[in-house]
Design an enzyme around this catalytic site. Structure first.
Site, PDB file in Angstrom:
ATOM      1  N   ILE A 209       0.854  -1.200   0.000  1.00 53.38           N
ATOM      2  CA  ILE A 209       0.000   0.000   0.000  1.00 53.38           C
ATOM      3  C   ILE A 209       0.887   1.246   0.000  1.00 53.38           C
ATOM      4  O   ILE A 209       0.665   2.170  -0.772  1.00 53.38           O
ATOM      5  CB  ILE A 209      -0.978  -0.012   1.194  1.00 53.38           C
ATOM      6  CG1 ILE A 209      -2.057  -1.070   0.933  1.00 53.38           C
ATOM      7  CG2 ILE A 209      -1.613   1.371   1.410  1.00 53.38           C
ATOM      8  CD1 ILE A 209      -3.095  -1.203   2.010  1.00 53.38           C
ATOM      9  N   THR A 210       1.883   1.274   0.856  1.00 54.96           N
ATOM     10  CA  THR A 210       2.828   2.399   0.808  1.00 54.96           C
ATOM     11  C   THR A 210       4.228   1.942   0.372  1.00 54.96           C
ATOM     12  O   THR A 210       5.059   2.774   0.030  1.00 54.96           O
ATOM     13  CB  THR A 210       2.932   3.117   2.173  1.00 54.96           C
ATOM     14  OG1 THR A 210       3.295   2.156   3.154  1.00 54.96           O
ATOM     15  CG2 THR A 210       1.624   3.768   2.561  1.00 54.96           C
ATOM     16  N   GLY A 211       4.483   0.663   0.381  1.00 57.02           N
ATOM     17  CA  GLY A 211       5.804   0.148   0.020  1.00 57.02           C
ATOM     18  C   GLY A 211       5.949  -0.041  -1.485  1.00 57.02           C
ATOM     19  O   GLY A 211       5.006   0.147  -2.254  1.00 57.02           O
TER      20      GLY A 211
ATOM     21  N   PHE B  83       7.850  -3.464  10.639  1.00 53.17           N
ATOM     22  CA  PHE B  83       7.771  -2.047  10.243  1.00 53.17           C
ATOM     23  C   PHE B  83       6.389  -1.688   9.698  1.00 53.17           C
ATOM     24  O   PHE B  83       6.180  -0.535   9.317  1.00 53.17           O
ATOM     25  CB  PHE B  83       8.750  -1.760   9.089  1.00 53.17           C
ATOM     26  CG  PHE B  83      10.196  -1.975   9.407  1.00 53.17           C
ATOM     27  CD1 PHE B  83      10.927  -0.974  10.033  1.00 53.17           C
ATOM     28  CD2 PHE B  83      10.840  -3.140   9.063  1.00 53.17           C
ATOM     29  CE1 PHE B  83      12.277  -1.155  10.296  1.00 53.17           C
ATOM     30  CE2 PHE B  83      12.180  -3.328   9.318  1.00 53.17           C
ATOM     31  CZ  PHE B  83      12.904  -2.337   9.940  1.00 53.17           C
ATOM     32  N   ALA B  84       5.506  -2.706   9.575  1.00 51.56           N
ATOM     33  CA  ALA B  84       4.279  -2.501   8.797  1.00 51.56           C
ATOM     34  C   ALA B  84       3.283  -1.636   9.564  1.00 51.56           C
ATOM     35  O   ALA B  84       2.427  -2.151  10.294  1.00 51.56           O
ATOM     36  CB  ALA B  84       3.667  -3.857   8.441  1.00 51.56           C
TER      37      ALA B  84
ATOM     38  N   SER C 103       2.458   6.047   9.538  1.00 47.08           N
ATOM     39  CA  SER C 103       3.342   6.860  10.387  1.00 47.08           C
ATOM     40  C   SER C 103       3.220   8.370  10.159  1.00 47.08           C
ATOM     41  O   SER C 103       4.172   9.094  10.418  1.00 47.08           O
ATOM     42  CB  SER C 103       4.784   6.427  10.150  1.00 47.08           C
ATOM     43  OG  SER C 103       5.120   6.650   8.794  1.00 47.08           O
TER      44      SER C 103
ATOM     45  N   TYR D 133      -1.062   8.769  16.205  1.00 52.80           N
ATOM     46  CA  TYR D 133       0.039   7.936  15.719  1.00 52.80           C
ATOM     47  C   TYR D 133       0.886   7.443  16.899  1.00 52.80           C
ATOM     48  O   TYR D 133       1.120   6.246  17.072  1.00 52.80           O
ATOM     49  CB  TYR D 133       0.901   8.735  14.722  1.00 52.80           C
ATOM     50  CG  TYR D 133       2.231   8.101  14.463  1.00 52.80           C
ATOM     51  CD1 TYR D 133       2.308   6.813  13.941  1.00 52.80           C
ATOM     52  CD2 TYR D 133       3.422   8.770  14.761  1.00 52.80           C
ATOM     53  CE1 TYR D 133       3.538   6.211  13.718  1.00 52.80           C
ATOM     54  CE2 TYR D 133       4.644   8.175  14.542  1.00 52.80           C
ATOM     55  CZ  TYR D 133       4.703   6.891  14.024  1.00 52.80           C
ATOM     56  OH  TYR D 133       5.922   6.299  13.816  1.00 52.80           O
TER      57      TYR D 133
ATOM     58  N   LYS E 142       1.252   3.536  18.665  1.00 52.76           N
ATOM     59  CA  LYS E 142       2.533   2.843  18.872  1.00 52.76           C
ATOM     60  C   LYS E 142       2.755   2.532  20.357  1.00 52.76           C
ATOM     61  O   LYS E 142       3.330   1.498  20.702  1.00 52.76           O
ATOM     62  CB  LYS E 142       3.674   3.696  18.334  1.00 52.76           C
ATOM     63  CG  LYS E 142       3.671   3.822  16.816  1.00 52.76           C
ATOM     64  CD  LYS E 142       4.451   2.698  16.179  1.00 52.76           C
ATOM     65  CE  LYS E 142       4.355   2.687  14.691  1.00 52.76           C
ATOM     66  NZ  LYS E 142       5.489   2.081  14.014  1.00 52.76           N
TER      67      LYS E 142
ATOM     68  N   PHE F  13      13.587   8.579  16.316  1.00 51.75           N
ATOM     69  CA  PHE F  13      13.411  10.017  16.216  1.00 51.75           C
ATOM     70  C   PHE F  13      13.247  10.284  14.714  1.00 51.75           C
ATOM     71  O   PHE F  13      12.519   9.560  14.055  1.00 51.75           O
ATOM     72  CB  PHE F  13      14.535  10.734  16.971  1.00 51.75           C
ATOM     73  CG  PHE F  13      14.270  10.668  18.477  1.00 51.75           C
ATOM     74  CD1 PHE F  13      14.276   9.442  19.139  1.00 51.75           C
ATOM     75  CD2 PHE F  13      13.916  11.799  19.189  1.00 51.75           C
ATOM     76  CE1 PHE F  13      13.943   9.353  20.493  1.00 51.75           C
ATOM     77  CE2 PHE F  13      13.598  11.716  20.548  1.00 51.75           C
ATOM     78  CZ  PHE F  13      13.605  10.496  21.200  1.00 51.75           C
TER      79      PHE F  13
END
Ligand code: UDP
Length: 334
Positions: free
Chosen positions: A34-36, A74-75, A78, A142, A146, A170
């Site tokens: 989707i974003t990758g 990582f999915a 963000s 967001y 997390k 960061f």
């Protein structure tokens, strides 16, 4: 033994897959694209396209990948402003996705997970630099999504013995030094790639969100880490768990803060371009200053970031940008 990387086609995921392969690990990637970007995934990794919410799909992958030493996760979505507008998207994908993944890990007896947490879990910090033990009070969904993931994994560790390392990122920037992979978001919302789009003539100017913060020049201050240094921290974290150490959380930052205006100046130097910019109103959900205390990762994981100069970091991003003006060009856009 295999490392399964969820979200391995994304910006940070693809750099981590690349580093794992370079270091000789056997890697399987899961990504819903989707974003990758499929082209971002090192061809030596096995690739499974599917969604973290899809338990049957995860079972299928874990039935094939029977020798998994750990998962790097990582999915997740963000983007802070998007999370302010659509918090449920974030709790569903990020927090909900983590629950499905942990159930699958529990049932397939996979006992190690390294996952992307964020400085956004701290919210508006009480002290700078921010320590891992500082209060976590997010100012946006967001960060909250997390933080929920951190809490869920903690209880899953106690109940099912799934050991974890939460890496609180960061700000991440830059690209692999040879410019073969890099950052390509649609739409782009992050400061450095937006500045580089202006430098490349794709945007007319940068809008600096907020110039009345209590910082040196009124703009937000952030702590930038090079994406390859960040990728290496994941591999060290996996080795840390493999060595039998207990679950833990680490900040990943440089311990140096740059204001948005300083980043703009550094980008002007790195690119040699003028880069027009104008002051704009604050963006909702932005904490004023985020700088990491990162000595814990250095001491405990032995993390030694190679990039300590923000201009050098921007140069690697510019190298990617100029060699791939349309990014991976896999979205059918002109
Ligand atoms: N920012 C900005 N203009 C932009 C994009 C970002 O002024 O077009 C600012 C943003 O408000 C924040 C900083 O740049 O102060 C870093 O934002 P980014 O989205 O890159 O990362 P974040 O800190 O939200 O993870």
């Amino acid at each position: 033994m295999t490392v399964v990387v969820l979200g391995g086609a994304g910006y940070i995921g693809s750099h981590t897959v690349d580093r794992l392969i370079e270091k000789g690990y056997d890697v399987a990637v899961i990504d819903n694209l989707i974003t990758g970007h499929r082209a971002a995934v090192n061809p030596k990794a096995r690739f499974y396209q599917g969604d973290i919410h899809d338990r049957a799909f995860l079972d299928e992958v874990f039935n094939k990948e029977t020798n998994v030493e750990g998962v790097i996760h990582f999915a997740a979505f963000s983007i802070v402003p998007e999370s302010m507008k659509d918090p449920l998207k974030y709790f569903d994908n990020n927090t909900g996705g983590m629950i499905t993944l942990l159930k699958a890990m529990r049932d397939h007896n996979i006992k190690r997970i390294i996952f992307s947490s964020t400085a956004a879990t701290y919210g508006e910090p009480k002290q700078i630099p921010i320590k891992e033990t500082d209060p976590q009070i997010p100012t946006n969904p967001y960060g909250e999504s997390k933080l929920c993931m951190e809490k869920i994994i903690h209880w899953s560790d106690l109940a099912y013995g799934i050991k974890f390392v939460a890496l609180r990122y960061f700000n991440v920037a830059g690209a692999k030094a040879d410019g073969s992979i890099g950052e390509d978001h649609h739409p782009e919302t992050h400061l450095i790639p937006i500045i580089l789009q202006v430098a490349a003539g794709e945007r007319t100017g940068l809008k600096i969100f907020g110039t009345d913060y209590p910082t040196k020049d009124g703009t937000n201050v952030r702590d930038y880490v090079h994406v390859v240094d960040l990728a290496d921290a994941h591999i060290l974290a996996l080795e840390y768990l493999k060595a039998g150490n207990d679950s833990n959380a680490f900040n990943l930052g440089s311990s140096t803060g740059f204001s948005n205006k300083e980043i703009l100046e550094a980008a002007r130097k790195a690119t040699g371009k003028e880069i027009p910019a104008e002051d704009a109103p604050r963006r909702a959900g932005d904490p004023s200053t985020l700088i990491a205390a990162s000595d814990k990762a250095r001491k405990v994981l032995g993390w030694k970031p190679q990039y300590d100069d923000v201009e050098e970091i921007i140069k690697t991003a510019w190298n990617w940008k100029t060699s791939h003006p349309k990014g991976y060009n896999d979205r059918g856009e002109a």
